[in-house]
Write an enzyme that holds these catalytic residues in place. Sequence first.
Site, PDB file in Angstrom:
ATOM      1  CE1 TYR A  21      -4.092  -2.464   5.174  1.00  0.00           C
ATOM      2  CE2 TYR A  21      -3.218  -0.253   4.876  1.00  0.00           C
ATOM      3  CZ  TYR A  21      -3.762  -1.408   4.342  1.00  0.00           C
ATOM      4  OH  TYR A  21      -3.959  -1.509   2.982  1.00  0.00           O
ATOM      5  CB  SER A  64      -0.855   0.010   1.262  1.00  0.00           C
ATOM      6  OG  SER A  64      -1.481   1.266   1.424  1.00  0.00           O
TER       7      SER A  64
HETATM    8  P1  NAD Z   1     -11.529  -6.001  -0.011  1.00  0.00           P
HETATM    9  O1  NAD Z   1     -12.297  -5.863   1.234  1.00  0.00           O
HETATM   10  O2  NAD Z   1     -12.286  -6.169  -1.267  1.00  0.00           O
HETATM   11  O3  NAD Z   1     -10.502  -7.193   0.085  1.00  0.00           O
HETATM   12  C1  NAD Z   1      -9.922  -7.653   1.264  1.00  0.00           C
HETATM   13  C2  NAD Z   1     -10.186  -9.143   1.315  1.00  0.00           C
HETATM   14  O4  NAD Z   1      -9.391  -9.696   2.355  1.00  0.00           O
HETATM   15  C3  NAD Z   1     -11.623  -9.508   1.655  1.00  0.00           C
HETATM   16  O5  NAD Z   1     -12.414  -9.640   0.509  1.00  0.00           O
HETATM   17  C4  NAD Z   1     -11.449 -10.829   2.368  1.00  0.00           C
HETATM   18  O6  NAD Z   1     -11.794 -11.909   1.519  1.00  0.00           O
HETATM   19  C5  NAD Z   1      -9.964 -10.920   2.667  1.00  0.00           C
HETATM   20  N1  NAD Z   1      -9.720 -11.261   4.070  1.00  0.00           N
HETATM   21  C6  NAD Z   1      -9.753 -10.449   5.148  1.00  0.00           C
HETATM   22  N2  NAD Z   1      -9.508 -11.164   6.258  1.00  0.00           N
HETATM   23  C7  NAD Z   1      -9.303 -12.447   5.868  1.00  0.00           C
HETATM   24  C8  NAD Z   1      -8.994 -13.648   6.558  1.00  0.00           C
HETATM   25  N3  NAD Z   1      -8.844 -13.704   7.894  1.00  0.00           N
HETATM   26  N4  NAD Z   1      -8.876 -14.792   5.834  1.00  0.00           N
HETATM   27  C9  NAD Z   1      -9.058 -14.783   4.485  1.00  0.00           C
HETATM   28  N5  NAD Z   1      -9.327 -13.660   3.794  1.00  0.00           N
HETATM   29  C10 NAD Z   1      -9.448 -12.518   4.479  1.00  0.00           C
HETATM   30  O7  NAD Z   1     -10.607  -4.704  -0.089  1.00  0.00           O
HETATM   31  P2  NAD Z   1      -9.380  -4.310  -1.035  1.00  0.00           P
HETATM   32  O8  NAD Z   1      -9.195  -2.869  -0.797  1.00  0.00           O
HETATM   33  O9  NAD Z   1      -9.553  -4.812  -2.403  1.00  0.00           O
HETATM   34  O10 NAD Z   1      -8.156  -5.024  -0.331  1.00  0.00           O
HETATM   35  C11 NAD Z   1      -7.261  -5.848  -1.005  1.00  0.00           C
HETATM   36  C12 NAD Z   1      -5.837  -5.526  -0.636  1.00  0.00           C
HETATM   37  O11 NAD Z   1      -5.515  -4.241  -1.136  1.00  0.00           O
HETATM   38  C13 NAD Z   1      -5.541  -5.489   0.871  1.00  0.00           C
HETATM   39  O12 NAD Z   1      -4.330  -6.175   1.111  1.00  0.00           O
HETATM   40  C14 NAD Z   1      -5.374  -4.028   1.152  1.00  0.00           C
HETATM   41  O13 NAD Z   1      -4.502  -3.815   2.221  1.00  0.00           O
HETATM   42  C15 NAD Z   1      -4.805  -3.546  -0.160  1.00  0.00           C
HETATM   43  N6  NAD Z   1      -4.945  -2.103  -0.368  1.00  0.00           N
HETATM   44  C16 NAD Z   1      -6.171  -1.554  -0.531  1.00  0.00           C
HETATM   45  C17 NAD Z   1      -6.272  -0.183  -0.699  1.00  0.00           C
HETATM   46  C18 NAD Z   1      -7.609   0.484  -0.900  1.00  0.00           C
HETATM   47  O14 NAD Z   1      -7.661   1.720  -0.876  1.00  0.00           O
HETATM   48  N7  NAD Z   1      -8.684  -0.233  -1.110  1.00  0.00           N
HETATM   49  C19 NAD Z   1      -5.126   0.616  -0.704  1.00  0.00           C
HETATM   50  C20 NAD Z   1      -3.890   0.025  -0.530  1.00  0.00           C
HETATM   51  C21 NAD Z   1      -3.808  -1.350  -0.356  1.00  0.00           C
END
Ligand code: NAD
Length: 295
Positions: free
Chosen positions: A200, A187
């Site tokens: 985080y 991130s």
């Molecule tokens: P999202 O909620 O769609 O995806 C996160 C997923 O993590 C969930 O769908 C869930 O299936 C999974 N998860 C959480 N806890 C879990 C567990 N205990 N066991 C199995 N699966 C689990 O949100 P997203 O934003 O697409 O997140 C995906 C990645 O992107 C993450 O690693 C997040 O840190 C990263 N990210 C997101 C952003 C943003 O702004 N959305 C920014 C930077 C990084």
Amino acid sequence: MSKQTYNPTTKYHHDKFPKQKQNPPGLQYEMKPVPDCGEKSYQGHQRLEGRKMLVTGGDSGIGRAAAIAYAKEGADVAINYLPAEQKDAEDVAKVIESVGRKAVLIPGDLSSEPFCKKLIEEAHKKLGGLDNLTLVAGKQTAVEDIMQLTTEQIIKTFEINVFSLFWVTKAALGYLKPGSTIITTSSVQAYQPSGNLLDYASTKTAIIAFTRGLAAQLGSKGIRVNCVAPGPVWTPLQICGGQPSEVIPEFGKQTPLKRAGQPVELAGVYVHLASEESSYTTAEVYGVTGGMHIN
Ligand code: NAD
Ligand code: MG
């Protein structure tokens, strides 16, 4: 003939977002607006023909966009998610199957090492091989004051975001071959941490060290390891306590492109890092941040 020009500031949703809150892990189909994960907007070019991919967090958000793009590029895809997310996962399976690829659904909790092993065994068996790990699952819970940050939350965030990467990789290495790829998800928070995301942001920096160290270890085996570092992207994570709910309407407005990203805007980078096009790329971090940049 040149393609129609577009404006990146207005290409996707750029108004305020409606206030909304769900309990984690959240359901994408209940979000307003529903994130664009490439269901219709991503076009494949057979860049991953016949590959067998595993995507964690593949039910929603960025992982869903990667899973859909992989299938549209010709790969069979297993996705992992939490049991509460079954409906989102089934919607992804329908998209994968609609383009003639195999979808394998494997629900379960990545904070358990035995489950991580089971996940790999099942993905390998049901896909009939394994060429790629795309590790996207993550937990993000904003807490303003370190004094309110519980040990339980710190441990959970590290288990899901960092420890599971070790467990899944250890379980998979016996199956990966030269040409296989591992893609992690960090991130912009690894580089510009917010005060309310201490645990985080720390995990997201650890993921970069993990990626680079593992790339050094696996290079001679012909296995490449790279990382994607997103900026603010419209996904369930953010409306499930990832951000304080009062900032949701303005989410993403602070970027130079003046809007949040949509998950589909990350898909091309995951595809690139998984495909042979990036055959001389390992230990790298690719930012997709709307201009917030990663160093
Ligand atoms: P999202 O909620 O769609 O995806 C996160 C997923 O993590 C969930 O769908 C869930 O299936 C999974 N998860 C959480 N806890 C879990 C567990 N205990 N066991 C199995 N699966 C689990 O949100 P997203 O934003 O697409 O997140 C995906 C990645 O992107 C993450 O690693 C997040 O840190 C990263 N990210 C997101 C952003 C943003 O702004 N959305 C920014 C930077 C990084
Ligand atoms: Mg989800």
